[in-house]
Design an enzyme around this catalytic site. Structure first.
Site, PDB file in Angstrom:
ATOM      1  N   LYS A 183      50.894-122.137   0.836  1.00 19.63           N
ATOM      2  CA  LYS A 183      49.804-121.174   0.650  1.00 19.63           C
ATOM      3  C   LYS A 183      49.164-120.949   2.008  1.00 19.63           C
ATOM      4  CE  LYS A 183      47.349-119.283  -2.876  1.00 19.63           C
ATOM      5  NZ  LYS A 183      47.704-118.892  -4.228  1.00 19.63           N
ATOM      6  N   GLY A 243      35.478-114.107 -15.480  1.00 19.21           N
ATOM      7  CA  GLY A 243      36.141-113.322 -14.438  1.00 19.21           C
ATOM      8  C   GLY A 243      36.988-112.212 -15.028  1.00 19.21           C
ATOM      9  N   GLY A 257      38.675-109.827 -13.168  1.00 16.50           N
ATOM     10  CA  GLY A 257      39.331-109.236 -12.008  1.00 16.50           C
ATOM     11  C   GLY A 257      40.725-108.761 -12.358  1.00 16.50           C
ATOM     12  N   VAL A 274      43.567-110.276 -12.847  1.00 17.98           N
ATOM     13  CA  VAL A 274      44.222-110.969 -13.961  1.00 17.98           C
ATOM     14  C   VAL A 274      43.352-110.915 -15.211  1.00 17.98           C
ATOM     15  CG1 VAL A 274      45.222-113.129 -14.774  1.00 17.98           C
ATOM     16  CG2 VAL A 274      45.354-112.564 -12.346  1.00 17.98           C
TER      17      VAL A 274
HETATM   18  P1  NAD Z   1      40.164-111.100  -8.503  1.00 15.04           P
HETATM   19  O1  NAD Z   1      39.433-111.340  -7.232  1.00 15.04           O
HETATM   20  O2  NAD Z   1      40.760-109.773  -8.783  1.00 15.04           O
HETATM   21  O3  NAD Z   1      39.195-111.447  -9.742  1.00 15.04           O
HETATM   22  C1  NAD Z   1      38.263-112.466  -9.760  1.00 15.04           C
HETATM   23  C2  NAD Z   1      37.089-111.975 -10.586  1.00 15.04           C
HETATM   24  O4  NAD Z   1      36.194-113.064 -10.799  1.00 15.04           O
HETATM   25  C3  NAD Z   1      36.291-110.855  -9.912  1.00 15.04           C
HETATM   26  O5  NAD Z   1      36.089-109.798 -10.828  1.00 15.04           O
HETATM   27  C4  NAD Z   1      34.990-111.530  -9.518  1.00 15.04           C
HETATM   28  O6  NAD Z   1      33.894-110.641  -9.519  1.00 15.04           O
HETATM   29  C5  NAD Z   1      34.875-112.579 -10.603  1.00 15.04           C
HETATM   30  N1  NAD Z   1      34.017-113.722 -10.292  1.00 15.04           N
HETATM   31  C6  NAD Z   1      33.848-114.356  -9.120  1.00 15.04           C
HETATM   32  N2  NAD Z   1      32.987-115.378  -9.263  1.00 15.04           N
HETATM   33  C7  NAD Z   1      32.618-115.392 -10.560  1.00 15.04           C
HETATM   34  C8  NAD Z   1      31.760-116.216 -11.327  1.00 15.04           C
HETATM   35  N3  NAD Z   1      31.098-117.246 -10.791  1.00 15.04           N
HETATM   36  N4  NAD Z   1      31.610-115.938 -12.637  1.00 15.04           N
HETATM   37  C9  NAD Z   1      32.263-114.906 -13.211  1.00 15.04           C
HETATM   38  N5  NAD Z   1      33.103-114.089 -12.520  1.00 15.04           N
HETATM   39  C10 NAD Z   1      33.265-114.332 -11.217  1.00 15.04           C
HETATM   40  O7  NAD Z   1      41.262-112.263  -8.580  1.00 15.04           O
HETATM   41  P2  NAD Z   1      42.533-112.357  -9.558  1.00 15.04           P
HETATM   42  O8  NAD Z   1      43.731-111.883  -8.844  1.00 15.04           O
HETATM   43  O9  NAD Z   1      42.184-111.795 -10.899  1.00 15.04           O
HETATM   44  O10 NAD Z   1      42.673-113.932  -9.673  1.00 15.04           O
HETATM   45  C11 NAD Z   1      41.784-114.700 -10.466  1.00 15.04           C
HETATM   46  C12 NAD Z   1      42.139-116.174 -10.319  1.00 15.04           C
HETATM   47  O11 NAD Z   1      43.480-116.379 -10.753  1.00 15.04           O
HETATM   48  C13 NAD Z   1      42.093-116.704  -8.881  1.00 15.04           C
HETATM   49  O12 NAD Z   1      41.674-118.047  -8.898  1.00 15.04           O
HETATM   50  C14 NAD Z   1      43.542-116.625  -8.417  1.00 15.04           C
HETATM   51  O13 NAD Z   1      43.848-117.560  -7.411  1.00 15.04           O
HETATM   52  C15 NAD Z   1      44.247-116.977  -9.709  1.00 15.04           C
HETATM   53  N6  NAD Z   1      45.618-116.473  -9.771  1.00 15.04           N
HETATM   54  C16 NAD Z   1      45.863-115.137  -9.631  1.00 15.04           C
HETATM   55  C17 NAD Z   1      47.167-114.674  -9.715  1.00 15.04           C
HETATM   56  C18 NAD Z   1      47.483-113.199  -9.623  1.00 15.04           C
HETATM   57  O14 NAD Z   1      48.590-112.803  -9.985  1.00 15.04           O
HETATM   58  N7  NAD Z   1      46.553-112.363  -9.173  1.00 15.04           N
HETATM   59  C19 NAD Z   1      48.216-115.575  -9.935  1.00 15.04           C
HETATM   60  C20 NAD Z   1      47.929-116.932 -10.100  1.00 15.04           C
HETATM   61  C21 NAD Z   1      46.619-117.366 -10.008  1.00 15.04           C
END
Ligand code: NAD
Length: 347
Positions: free
Chosen positions: A79, A179, A181, A183
């Site tokens: 990573k 969250g 976001g 995902v």
């Molecule tokens: P993202 O940044 O698109 O979404 C994260 C969301 O969480 C945002 O909408 C943000 O506003 C919100 N957030 C932040 N702090 C918060 C809190 N305290 N309370 C509530 N909401 C909060 O990220 P993502 O790509 O959706 O990934 C989310 C998680 O999943 C991360 O930890 C990432 O490492 C993990 N992940 C993502 C993927 C992927 O395919 N994108 C794959 C494996 C793991």
């Protein structure tokens, strides 16, 4: 110690990359190449300190080793984190410099998007290194892995609801989503389509309002979502959400979400078990994205085949729960041992 965190195998190598011209400060952590080149995303984040960034890179890269092994991918774990420059910066130039750092590892590490990085960033890096994935290609499979990650979490929740909660479908099952976001939003769509009742929280209130309008979700305060009165909790924001402060207040009986490193410490997994809460390890359930970008990288991308491979995560959830019963241990510890036993080159 610089040579590893407690309770983890040491990293094979860690590269500190700087480029004063662009402001690049990055940490590229290669945890294991036992199964193949280390594959894992690149995070762009504002860290409180360099030590916090290093800690994040080490924890995340170890998680990738375990994730890739449990998903039976021919890749090791790595990573990278880029410390977000203060103020304005030239984004394409920053990622070109980061791409050169990736290239300097000669394929020991392959990167893709993660929190704070985009498919456009990955595409830009292609000019300086071939060791990058997660790029939409016209007419071909690839790109944003988050819908695949969400699908893997969804099938895990469905399997967990059946095996842990005794629910034959998700109709009426109450799910709290932390969250919304990339995902979290896709996961909300899948859950809504399956008839689940959603409680949602995000620091971005516009996303919450959209979920209320689109899915009939109930909005919760960000400080209260983990303790919501629900059947299932899906942490989809950032890591360490399951800790000494939050675990005692959790009502859900099943936890499965996308966020990496949800347990602040292994002891928090034990505490969940003592409270009768089943925690499905993050790196088992959130492997859909890496399965997608790995297939894309190997040119084996084809939507249906990828979805079928991601759906197999549900079978692993079932196997994990059987192993947990046999071992009289916790899902987190059993999954760790299971994954570590696979940190060898696949036959
Ligand atoms: P993202 O940044 O698109 O979404 C994260 C969301 O969480 C945002 O909408 C943000 O506003 C919100 N957030 C932040 N702090 C918060 C809190 N305290 N309370 C509530 N909401 C909060 O990220 P993502 O790509 O959706 O990934 C989310 C998680 O999943 C991360 O930890 C990432 O490492 C993990 N992940 C993502 C993927 C992927 O395919 N994108 C794959 C494996 C793991």
């Amino acid at each position: 110690s610089l040579f590893g965190l407690p309770e983890q195998a040491p990293h094979e190598r860690v590269l500190l990359a700087t480029d004063p011209a662009t402001g690049l400060k990055a940490i590229l952590a290669v945890h294991s190449t036992a199964r193949g080149p280390a594959f894992g995303g690149c995070r762009l984040w504002h860290y409180e300190s360099e030590a916090a960034a290093l800690n994040d890179a080490l924890r995340l890269s170890q998680g990738m080793s375990l994730k890739n092994a449990l998903a039976d991918l021919p890749f090791g774990g790595g990573k990278a984190v880029i410390l977000k420059p203060e103020g304005q910066f030239d984004r394409p130039a920053l990622f070109a410099a980061f791409g050169r750092a990736v290239q300097s590892l000669n394929g020991a590490y392959i990167t893709a998007e993660d929190v704070g990085t985009t498919t456009a960033d990955m595409r830009g890096m292609q000019a300086v290194t071939p060791y990058v994935s997660g790029i939409p290609r016209e007419g071909a499979f690839g790109g944003d892995p988050s819908p695949k990650t969400a699908w893997g979490v969804f099938v895990s929740i469905r399997a967990g609801a059946r095996l842990v909660l005794g629910r034959s479908s998700l109709e009426g099952v109450r799910v709290a989503l932390q969250g919304l976001g990339a995902v979290g939003w896709h996961l909300a769509e899948f859950l809504h389509q399956a008839g689940a009742k959603l409680v949602v929280a995000d620091v971005d209130t516009a996303k919450v309002e959209r979920a209320v309008a689109q899915f009939g979700a109930v909005a919760a305060h960000v400080g209260e979502i983990l303790a919501a009165d629900v059947d299932v909790l899906a942490p989809c924001a950032l890591g360490a959400s399951l800790n000494e402060q939050t675990v005692p207040a959790i009502h859900a009986k099943l936890i499965a979400g996308a966020a990496n490193n949800q347990l602040a410490t292994p002891a928090d997994g034990d505490a969940l078990q003592r409270r009768g809460i089943c925690y499905l390890p993050d790196y088992l359930v959130n492997a859909g994205g890496i399965i997608s970008v790995a297939r894309e990288y190997r040119n084996e991308g084809e939507e249906q085949a990828v979805m079928a491979e991601v759906s197999k995560i549900a079978e692993r959830v079932e196997e994990l729960l059987q192993r947990v019963q046999a071992a009289d241990s916790t899902p987190a510890r059993v999954a760790d041992d299971w994954a570590r036993s696979k940190l060898v080159r696949p036959a």
